[in-house]
Design a protein around this motif. Structure first.
Motif: not given
Length: 417
Positions: A73, A284, A289
């Motif tokens: 991430l 996320i 992301s």
């Protein structure tokens, strides 16, 4: 004015970057790949941006040999943001896992009954373990106590206890007061302020528990047994790139659909904190992301660094580890050769390869040392404002030649040559 090539930079962060990376990034900032736009101007929703993120993940996975059952991430907020994020998310993981086990034991899906039993488990069982070995793990534990309540935070080890109230070592593992089944166990792999680094993954916590580590200042410098961790995180500005992005490497089994995220209603009923959505790992990960406007330019710089490392070291991180150890040995050897002049701060068993902290024993000599170093192009050597002294941060961008130049200066200063 000195030329860039004349400077050996030992600052603790932001750290130096390879000149070739900066030159490529500078051109991209004006016109990326002949698109007519600078990379910072391209949409983070574009295919171009997604491609950069995927390339960076692939190169990081290759360099560190990250197993396929882990996700990567890209986040914001730095290491300090992750002090909160790790607490929020791993408490959530614990709650969901405990809810499932309680429902199974009770043999019912009755929400009220399960929630009542879960509330009792929170009050009686919920613990998070912190190994406090320096300023940053201390801050992390303090943030956990602020968000969760000190009654749930167990300081399993505190290196100040056996060191006259100061950091500088890692307590013997046999002395750690670890919880039997904490929500997670947390440590900082390398403490930049105090020059302390774990020599290896601690045997005392190698028992299948959930382990979270801050690797902001030694990532990419040595091989990591990634599969032993539930998550590791690191800010980019030491060894990976520029300040602005934070990377989390997390086991996929902790994310939906493998493990659900507790509802806000349930967490409120239990009196536990929910993460701001920008710190929620599940969100996320689901959005690759790109839930919010990520600094794709900073990710691109990280990718350039990774590409450079992969091109330099056919054996990947093992090659960089050998160089890091060579540089650290040169500097520590120069300090050890003059014990009447220099005092190395951390214990020998816990000396950081990345942040070499020492003091000059003669009164008021540190100012002279720093002035002489600056005249030679050796910059960034002043210790952290909270502890003083001298600190040589030996990140990946520091060349062997720069480390040897510092070692030579240490000898010359000690002898008055």
């Amino acid at each position: 004015m000195p030329a860039r090539s004349e400077i050996s930079y030992f600052g603790a962060g932001p750290a130096g970057l390879p000149t070739s990376v900066l030159e490529t990034a500078a051109a991209s900032l004006v016109n990326h790949n002949d698109t007519g736009l600078g990379l910072a101007e391209h949409s983070h929703r574009s295919a171009l941006a997604s491609g950069i993120l995927e390339d960076t993940k692939a190169h990081l996975s290759s360099y560190l040999d990250i197993p396929s059952d882990y996700d990567i991430l890209f986040m914001q907020g730095g290491g300090s943001g992750e002090f909160s994020a790790t607490l929020y998310n791993f408490i959530g993981f614990w709650v969901e896992a405990r809810r499932l086990s309680i429902a199974s034991a009770l043999g019912t899906d009755d929400e009220a009954a399960v929630t009542a039993a879960l509330k009792k488990a929170v009050d009686e069982e919920l613990k998070v373990d912190y190994l406090v070995t320096g300023s940053w793990s201390l801050k992390a534990s303090q943030e956990a106590a602020r968000l969760l309540g000190s009654e749930h935070v167990n300081i399993a080890a505190d290196s100040r206890v056996a060191n006259n109230g100061k950091f500088g070592g890692i307590p013997e593992e046999s002395t750690w007061a670890l919880s039997k089944a904490p929500a997670f166990t947390y440590f900082c792999d390398n403490e930049t302020v105090d020059g302390v680094e774990f020599p290896a993954f601690p045997a005392a916590i190698d028992d299948g528990r959930i382990v979270v580590a801050d690797m902001s200042s030694n990532i990419l410098s040595r091989r990591i047994p990634v599969s032993k961790y539930a998550a590791i995180f690191f800010g980019a500005q030491k060894n990976l790139g520029t300040a602005g992005i934070t990377v989390v490497v997390i086991r996929k089994s902790l994310l939906p659909p493998s493990l659900a995220t507790p509802s806000a209603k349930l967490m409120r009923q239990l009196g536990l904190p929910m993460p701001p959505i920008i710190l929620d790992y599940a969100t996320i990960a689901k959005n690759k992301s790109l839930y919010n406007t990520l600094s794709v330019f900073d990710v691109y710089i990280a990718d350039l660094v990774l590409q450079s490392l992969l091109a330099t070291y056919p054996n990947k991180v093992d090659g960089q580890q050998a160089v890091a150890e060579q540089k650290a040995k040169a500097i520590y050897s120069a300090l050890e050769a003059h014990p009447q002049v220099y005092e190395i701060v951390p214990h020998t068993s816990a000396r950081s390869r990345m942040n070499i902290c020492f003091r000059i024993l003669a009164p008021k000599a540190e100012a002279d040392f720093l002035a002489g170093a600056t005249a030679l192009g050796l910059q960034g050597l002043k210790g952290h404002r909270s502890v003083g002294g001298i600190r040589a941060s030996n990140y990946n961008s520091v060349s062997v030649a720069s480390a040897e130049k510092l070692a030579a200066y240490l000898g010359a200063f000690a002898t008055g040559a």
